[in-house]
Design an enzyme around this catalytic site. Sequence first.
Site, PDB file in Angstrom:
ATOM      1  N   LYS A 176      11.914   8.801   3.408  1.00 34.76           N
ATOM      2  CA  LYS A 176      12.673   7.595   3.749  1.00 34.76           C
ATOM      3  C   LYS A 176      12.151   6.390   2.972  1.00 34.76           C
ATOM      4  O   LYS A 176      12.938   5.573   2.458  1.00 34.76           O
ATOM      5  CB  LYS A 176      12.587   7.326   5.249  1.00 34.76           C
ATOM      6  CG  LYS A 176      13.136   5.967   5.702  1.00 34.76           C
ATOM      7  CD  LYS A 176      14.617   5.795   5.367  1.00 34.76           C
ATOM      8  CE  LYS A 176      15.112   4.378   5.618  1.00 34.76           C
ATOM      9  NZ  LYS A 176      15.033   3.950   7.019  1.00 34.76           N
ATOM     10  N   LYS A 244       8.566  -5.075   5.884  1.00 36.95           N
ATOM     11  CA  LYS A 244       7.829  -4.035   6.611  1.00 36.95           C
ATOM     12  C   LYS A 244       7.862  -2.730   5.838  1.00 36.95           C
ATOM     13  O   LYS A 244       6.828  -2.085   5.618  1.00 36.95           O
ATOM     14  CB  LYS A 244       8.420  -3.875   8.009  1.00 36.95           C
ATOM     15  CG  LYS A 244       7.705  -2.831   8.878  1.00 36.95           C
ATOM     16  CD  LYS A 244       8.374  -1.459   8.857  1.00 36.95           C
ATOM     17  CE  LYS A 244       9.711  -1.471   9.547  1.00 36.95           C
ATOM     18  NZ  LYS A 244      10.283  -0.095   9.638  1.00 36.95           N
TER      19      LYS A 244
END
Length: 311
Positions: A176, A244
């Site tokens: 991911k 993030k």
Amino acid sequence: MSDAGRSAGRAIGFIGLGNMGLPMCRRLVAAGHDVIAHDLRPEPVAAIVAAGGRGGADAVEVAAGADIVLTSLPRPDHVEAVMGAGGALAAMRPGSVWADLTTNRRELVEALAADAPDGVAVVDCPVTGAVDGARTGRLTLFAGGPDAALARVVPVLSELGRVIECGPLGTGNVVKLVTNQLWFIHAAALGEGFALGMANGVELSVLYDAICDSVGDSFVARHDGPSIFAGHYDPSFTLDLCLKDLGLTMELGANVGTDLPMTERADETFRRAADRYGTDAGELYVAKRIEDDAQPVSYTHLTLPTSTSGC
């Protein structure tokens, strides 16, 4: 729904009903699963109950009553707060499986799995495809974990989209983060390309048509271009979440043994946008920052030509 999804008595717990979690949870309810859901906000829980699901008083209650627990939370520290230190993970029953849909830190998922009660399996399964993919069941899910655990959860996760089995626990998050690494690099490059073409006399509609029908074409161009032109810059995914994920990607970069200059520049470019517009601004403010600095060039509020509608 698959026969596996109809297994008698199998309850699915869903913790975290945000921009992605709520539509994913709705799809599981609509598919006929017995879903018990929890969020810190009562409104999305009420929406799931109205759709035919059940509400849980807290995350521990959801975990204790479910055979499969799904978490969809914004950040690794949120996952740790909910599942760790005697929290929801400790309440899970032997034979149950926790699948974390959060884009997370691999080491954290591995550490939580090591502390799981005996007989509780853990899978990491971050998703991609944005809110529209969550609504339509067209996400891509990157699953890592033990084969037996994957065999149990993949039929449920397949209600949400295509599941790619990536390998051992933690590899789902690695895959991911690589996909997001390429997304963020391309999103920043797209803004630069728009500004460069327009500053040198090309109409944006012509430029975008050429991008969509050339080697410059990509999912990012087709998905994110309209968000830039509409002037809303995709508020469903914030610069804070971009930073993030870029931070987690940079952590993985420590294992590569060389520099990653494009990733580093993407991180720098997104930080410049966040410093200017705030971390709550939409992810494509990375392109707006370039647009604003290139004034009088502006590529917002474009009416797409017929040949590229849907790009």
